[in-house]
Scaffold this motif. Structure first.
Motif, PDB file in Angstrom:
ATOM      1  N   UNK A  84       8.675  -0.767  -7.990  1.00  0.00           N
ATOM      2  CA  UNK A  84       7.714  -1.722  -8.565  1.00  0.00           C
ATOM      3  C   UNK A  84       8.169  -3.165  -8.333  1.00  0.00           C
ATOM      4  N   UNK A  85       9.464  -3.389  -8.400  1.00  0.00           N
ATOM      5  CA  UNK A  85       9.963  -4.736  -8.110  1.00  0.00           C
ATOM      6  C   UNK A  85       9.644  -5.126  -6.666  1.00  0.00           C
ATOM      7  N   UNK A  99       0.810  -1.213   0.000  1.00  0.00           N
ATOM      8  CA  UNK A  99       0.000   0.000   0.000  1.00  0.00           C
ATOM      9  C   UNK A  99       0.841   1.260   0.000  1.00  0.00           C
ATOM     10  N   UNK A 100       1.858   1.285   0.850  1.00  0.00           N
ATOM     11  CA  UNK A 100       2.726   2.457   0.942  1.00  0.00           C
ATOM     12  C   UNK A 100       3.494   2.681  -0.353  1.00  0.00           C
ATOM     13  N   UNK A 101       4.016   1.628  -0.929  1.00  0.00           N
ATOM     14  CA  UNK A 101       4.795   1.773  -2.165  1.00  0.00           C
ATOM     15  C   UNK A 101       3.926   2.203  -3.342  1.00  0.00           C
ATOM     16  N   UNK A 102       2.759   1.614  -3.468  1.00  0.00           N
ATOM     17  CA  UNK A 102       1.868   2.005  -4.573  1.00  0.00           C
ATOM     18  C   UNK A 102       1.440   3.457  -4.407  1.00  0.00           C
ATOM     19  N   UNK A 103       1.128   3.856  -3.175  1.00  0.00           N
ATOM     20  CA  UNK A 103       0.763   5.247  -2.913  1.00  0.00           C
ATOM     21  C   UNK A 103       1.933   6.181  -3.221  1.00  0.00           C
ATOM     22  N   UNK A 104       3.119   5.785  -2.810  1.00  0.00           N
ATOM     23  CA  UNK A 104       4.305   6.590  -3.095  1.00  0.00           C
ATOM     24  C   UNK A 104       4.597   6.699  -4.580  1.00  0.00           C
ATOM     25  N   UNK A 105       4.379   5.622  -5.324  1.00  0.00           N
ATOM     26  CA  UNK A 105       4.583   5.656  -6.779  1.00  0.00           C
ATOM     27  C   UNK A 105       3.544   6.540  -7.459  1.00  0.00           C
ATOM     28  N   UNK A 164      16.138   2.859  -3.672  1.00  0.00           N
ATOM     29  CA  UNK A 164      14.760   2.519  -3.300  1.00  0.00           C
ATOM     30  C   UNK A 164      13.746   3.519  -3.853  1.00  0.00           C
ATOM     31  N   UNK A 165      14.189   4.730  -4.147  1.00  0.00           N
ATOM     32  CA  UNK A 165      13.272   5.728  -4.707  1.00  0.00           C
ATOM     33  C   UNK A 165      13.140   5.611  -6.225  1.00  0.00           C
ATOM     34  N   UNK A 166      13.923   4.758  -6.842  1.00  0.00           N
ATOM     35  CA  UNK A 166      13.814   4.501  -8.278  1.00  0.00           C
ATOM     36  C   UNK A 166      12.511   3.739  -8.531  1.00  0.00           C
TER      37      UNK A 166
END
Length: 190
Positions: A125-126, A22-28, A118-120
């Protein structure tokens, strides 16, 4: 006690994966780099949870704790030491537990390897993919093939059958499944 600890560890791993995805998708979606760096601590929490669940299961197997249904069905007092460790992956539920452990190791390793990137978006996505797959296996361990279930041993219950006889043939055969799973689980790394 083992059932509660094992289920708590698996639940912690599942929650960490859900929060991470959830956090990564929101951040992306927002382009927020502060959210993207969460993949490393979340993958570490998932790893700690998987190690704790495996530790609880191994202790239950080594002490023949038949309050855990998996131990009662797959373990045995007669199984010698190196083979009772292999009892964990001798049946479906334990194999999924081993698979989840290896998956969290790979996920945490990818997060550690790419800690400066990690911000790439590609790395993020990986990590989304890996945390999703890891979360799926934690969900399997809780719902579809629960490895930590209570078992009230009847008064005439003596001992379980022990691990699959093929795993007791030679010590190297007992460690064949973990080596095989390393290759299978390694394909999760995109």
């Amino acid at each position: 006690m083992s059932v509660a600890l094992g289920n708590a560890a698996i639940t912690l791993g599942l929650v960490a994966c859900i929060i991470g995805v959830g956090t990564l998708v929101l951040g992306l979606r927002r382009g927020d780099e502060k959210l993207l760096i969460w993949s490393r601590p979340v993958s570490t929490v998932a790893l700690v949870a998987a190690v704790a669940a495996v530790g609880v299961m191994q202790i239950a197997l080594l002490t023949n704790d038949t309050s855990v249904k998996y131990v009662a069905e797959a373990g045995s007092k007669r199984t010698p030491f190196p083979f009772d460790v292999a009892t964990m992956w001798s049946a479906l539920e334990g194999s999924i537990l081993l698979w989840g452990l290896l998956l969290t190791i790979f996920t945490a390793a990818v997060a550690a390897k790419f800690r400066r990137r990690l911000t790439d978006p590609l790395v993020a996505w990986a990590m989304v993919v890996m945390l999703t797959v890891t979360g799926f296996f934690f969900a399997l361990m809780l719902a579809v093939a629960p490895v930590f279930r209570s078992f009230d041993a009847p008064s005439d219950f003596v001992d379980g059958p022990g691990p699959n006889p093929l795993l007791q043939n030679h010590i190297l055969v007992a460690f064949h499944p973990p080596l095989l799973y390393l290759g299978y689980v390694g394909f999760t790394v995109p």
